[in-house]
Write a protein that holds these residues in place. Structure first.
Motif, mmCIF file in Angstrom:
data_model
loop_
_atom_site.group_PDB
_atom_site.id
_atom_site.type_symbol
_atom_site.label_atom_id
_atom_site.label_comp_id
_atom_site.label_asym_id
_atom_site.label_seq_id
_atom_site.Cartn_x
_atom_site.Cartn_y
_atom_site.Cartn_z
ATOM 1 N N PRO A 46 -9.643 -4.134 6.149
ATOM 2 C CA PRO A 46 -8.666 -3.099 5.783
ATOM 3 C C PRO A 46 -9.177 -2.293 4.590
ATOM 4 O O PRO A 46 -9.753 -2.856 3.652
ATOM 5 N N LEU A 47 -8.996 -0.987 4.609
ATOM 6 C CA LEU A 47 -9.455 -0.124 3.521
ATOM 7 C C LEU A 47 -8.323 0.344 2.618
ATOM 8 O O LEU A 47 -8.563 0.716 1.468
ATOM 9 N N PHE A 48 -7.092 0.337 3.152
ATOM 10 C CA PHE A 48 -5.941 0.791 2.373
ATOM 11 C C PHE A 48 -4.777 -0.180 2.540
ATOM 12 O O PHE A 48 -4.583 -0.769 3.611
ATOM 13 N N HIS A 49 -4.022 -0.350 1.455
ATOM 14 C CA HIS A 49 -2.694 -0.960 1.545
ATOM 15 C C HIS A 49 -1.708 0.176 1.787
ATOM 16 O O HIS A 49 -1.698 1.162 1.047
ATOM 17 N N ARG A 50 -0.895 0.081 2.833
ATOM 18 C CA ARG A 50 0.098 1.115 3.116
ATOM 19 C C ARG A 50 1.385 0.785 2.379
ATOM 20 O O ARG A 50 1.933 -0.308 2.527
ATOM 21 N N HIS A 51 1.868 1.724 1.565
ATOM 22 C CA HIS A 51 3.122 1.573 0.848
ATOM 23 C C HIS A 51 3.977 2.805 1.065
ATOM 24 O O HIS A 51 3.472 3.884 1.411
ATOM 25 N N ALA A 52 5.272 2.652 0.832
ATOM 26 C CA ALA A 52 6.173 3.790 0.980
ATOM 27 C C ALA A 52 5.803 4.908 0.019
ATOM 28 O O ALA A 52 6.004 6.094 0.295
ATOM 29 N N ARG A 53 5.250 4.553 -1.136
ATOM 30 C CA ARG A 53 4.894 5.552 -2.159
ATOM 31 C C ARG A 53 3.525 6.169 -1.932
ATOM 32 O O ARG A 53 3.131 7.098 -2.630
ATOM 33 N N GLY A 54 2.767 5.652 -0.956
ATOM 34 C CA GLY A 54 1.446 6.204 -0.691
ATOM 35 C C GLY A 54 0.451 5.116 -0.341
ATOM 36 O O GLY A 54 0.826 4.011 0.053
ATOM 37 N N LEU A 55 -0.808 5.424 -0.475
ATOM 38 C CA LEU A 55 -1.887 4.513 -0.106
ATOM 39 C C LEU A 55 -2.614 3.999 -1.334
ATOM 40 O O LEU A 55 -2.851 4.748 -2.283
ATOM 41 N N ILE A 56 -2.974 2.718 -1.315
ATOM 42 C CA ILE A 56 -3.744 2.104 -2.391
ATOM 43 C C ILE A 56 -4.973 1.470 -1.770
ATOM 44 O O ILE A 56 -4.882 0.757 -0.763
ATOM 45 N N LEU A 57 -6.135 1.735 -2.339
ATOM 46 C CA LEU A 57 -7.377 1.184 -1.815
ATOM 47 C C LEU A 57 -7.402 -0.337 -1.966
ATOM 48 O O LEU A 57 -7.007 -0.878 -3.002
ATOM 49 N N THR A 58 -7.878 -1.014 -0.936
ATOM 50 C CA THR A 58 -8.143 -2.446 -1.042
ATOM 51 C C THR A 58 -9.441 -2.650 -1.820
ATOM 52 O O THR A 58 -10.132 -1.681 -2.165
ATOM 53 N N GLU A 59 -9.789 -3.889 -2.068
ATOM 54 C CA GLU A 59 -11.041 -4.166 -2.766
ATOM 55 C C GLU A 59 -12.225 -3.630 -1.973
ATOM 56 O O GLU A 59 -13.150 -3.025 -2.522
ATOM 57 N N GLN A 60 -12.182 -3.825 -0.637
ATOM 58 C CA GLN A 60 -13.257 -3.311 0.208
ATOM 59 C C GLN A 60 -13.234 -1.779 0.232
ATOM 60 O O GLN A 60 -14.280 -1.130 0.261
ATOM 61 N N GLY A 61 -12.012 -1.221 0.207
ATOM 62 C CA GLY A 61 -11.882 0.237 0.181
ATOM 63 C C GLY A 61 -12.450 0.839 -1.090
ATOM 64 O O GLY A 61 -13.085 1.902 -1.065
ATOM 65 N N GLU A 62 -12.218 0.172 -2.217
ATOM 66 C CA GLU A 62 -12.763 0.638 -3.497
ATOM 67 C C GLU A 62 -14.289 0.665 -3.452
ATOM 68 O O GLU A 62 -14.920 1.610 -3.938
ATOM 69 N N LEU A 63 -14.899 -0.370 -2.865
ATOM 70 C CA LEU A 63 -16.348 -0.436 -2.760
ATOM 71 C C LEU A 63 -16.876 0.723 -1.924
ATOM 72 O O LEU A 63 -17.847 1.409 -2.309
ATOM 73 N N LEU A 64 -16.250 0.962 -0.777
ATOM 74 C CA LEU A 64 -16.687 2.048 0.092
ATOM 75 C C LEU A 64 -16.449 3.401 -0.572
ATOM 76 O O LEU A 64 -17.284 4.317 -0.468
#
Length: 303
Positions: A46-64
Motif C-alpha cells: 500500500p502506498l497511501f492510507h485513505r482517510h476522510a481528510r485526505g491521503l497520507i503516505l505509508t512508509e513504503q509510499g514515503e520511500l517511493l
C-alpha cells in the motif's frame, strides 16, 4: 515500474488527494484512483492510507515519493537545459529570495531583464525560509547568508548596509533622537524575537547603546522586513532596515546617521548541475550590473 503510473503517484503525493492531482493532470478522480490502485497491486504494497481528510503516505509510499521527487526534479532540470539555446537564453527560470529584497529591490528591475531576454519565463518565489535548490524548488537563490550545502555554487553579490530609519511624518510629530539614549523614548518597530529571521542579529536596534533592562520596548513586532518598512512608511515608528529597502523614498530619513547595524552579505546561489546554463549566466550578470548601478560606493561584489 510503469512510468505513467509513477507520474500519477508523484502528483497525488504532492497534492494530497486524488481530486487535486486529477486537476493537475487533467484526469478524472476515478482515473487517478485506478492508476494508484494498479501501481499498489503491481508493487504488492500500500502506498497511501485513505482517510476522510485526505491521503497520507505509508512508509513504503514515503520511500517511493522521495525517489520519485528526486527523479522528477532531475528531469525538470534536464528538460530546461535541453530546451535552451546555446546562444539565446530561453525557458523557465525560478528565482527565490527574501520577501524584503524581492519586493523592494528585485521586482522593480524584472521588467528590464525581461525586455532584454523575452524568451526567459521568470518566476519569483519570495520566501524568508530557504528553498531546496538541489531538489529544484528553485533554480537560483539570492540569500542573505552563505549557503551551507556543499553542492551549491555561490557568488558574493553585495554587502548590504543596515541603518536606522523613520518617516518625515514621525519626525515632525515626535522629533528624532539625537543619541542612542534618546532611542529609549521612541516608538521602535522590530522583528519578533521568537521567530526565525531572514538575517542574523536583526534586532540589534533593541540592544545597541546598553538600554535600561537590556532591551528597548517596541510599539510593533512583525515577522517581515518589508512589513517593517511599510510600518515606518506609515509614520508608526523607527526601525532598523537594510538600505536597499528605503532606496529612492525621499520621505524616509536616516536616524542617527553615524550609527549602523551589522553588515549583511548577499550571495547568488545555484545548483552545480546548472553551471553551464545560459539563463543562469545572463541573470547573474544582469544582477551584478544592477548592484553596481544602485550601490556604486557601498556594495562589494566578489569574484
Amino acid at each position: 515500474m510503469d512510468w505513467d503510473k509513477l507520474r500519477v503517484f508523484h502528483a497525488v503525493a504532492e497534492a494530497g488527494s486524488f481530486t487535486h492531482a486529477g486537476e493537475t493532470l487533467n484526469l478524472s478522480q476515478s482515473a487517478v484512483s485506478r492508476q494508484i490502485s494498479a501501481l499498489e497491486e503491481s508493487l504488492h504494497v500500500p502506498l497511501f492510507h485513505r482517510h476522510a481528510r485526505g491521503l497520507i503516505l505509508t512508509e513504503q509510499g514515503e520511500l517511493l515519493y522521495r525517489t520519485a521527487r528526486e527523479v522528477f526534479a532531475k528531469l525538470s532540470m534536464t528538460e530546461a537545459m535541453l530546451s535552451e539555446s546555446k546562444e539565446h537564453p530561453k525557458g523557465p527560470l525560478k528565482v527565490t529570495t527574501t520577501m524584503a529584497f524581492g519586493s523592494t529591490w528585485l521586482t522593480p528591475r524584472v521588467r528590464e531583464f525581461l525586455s532584454l531576454y523575452p524568451d526567459v519565463q521568470l518566476s519569483l518565489l519570495l520566501d524568508d525560509t530557504e528553498l531546496d535548490l538541489s531538489m529544484r524548488e528553485a533554480d537560483i537563490a539570492i540569500r542573505m547568508s552563505a549557503p551551507r550545502q556543499p553542492d551549491l555554487i555561490q557568488r558574493h553579490l553585495m554587502t548590504v548596509r543596515v541603518h536606522i530609519y523613520a518617516h518625515r511624518a514621525y519626525a515632525e510629530k515626535r522629533g528624532l533622537p539625537q543619541s542612542l539614549d534618546e532611542l529609549d523614548h521612541h516608538d521602535i518597530i522590530a522583528y519578533p524575537g521568537e521567530t526565525r529571521a531572514p538575517v542574523s542579529n536583526i534586532n540589534w536596534l533593541l540592544h545597541v547603546g546598553d538600554p535600561p533592562g537590556g532591551e528597548r520596548q517596541t510599539v510593533l513586532r512583525v515577522n517581515s522586513l518589508y512589513a517593517m518598512y511599510r510600518a515606518v512608511e506609515s509614520g508608526l515608528g523607527i526601525a532598523s532596515l537594510p538600505d536597499y529597502v528605503v532606496d529612492g523614498n525621499p520621505d524616509i530619513v536616516r536616524v542617527l546617521p553615524d550609527v549602523s547595524g551589522p553588515r549583511i552579505d548577499a550571495y547568488f546561489v545555484y545548483a552545480e548541475e546548472l553551471r553551464h546554463s545560459k539563463r543562469i549566466a545572463v541573470f547573474r550578470d544582469f544582477l551584478v550590473r544592477k548592484v553596481q548601478e544602485t550601490f556604486p560606493a557601498s556594495h562589494a561584489v566578489g569574484a
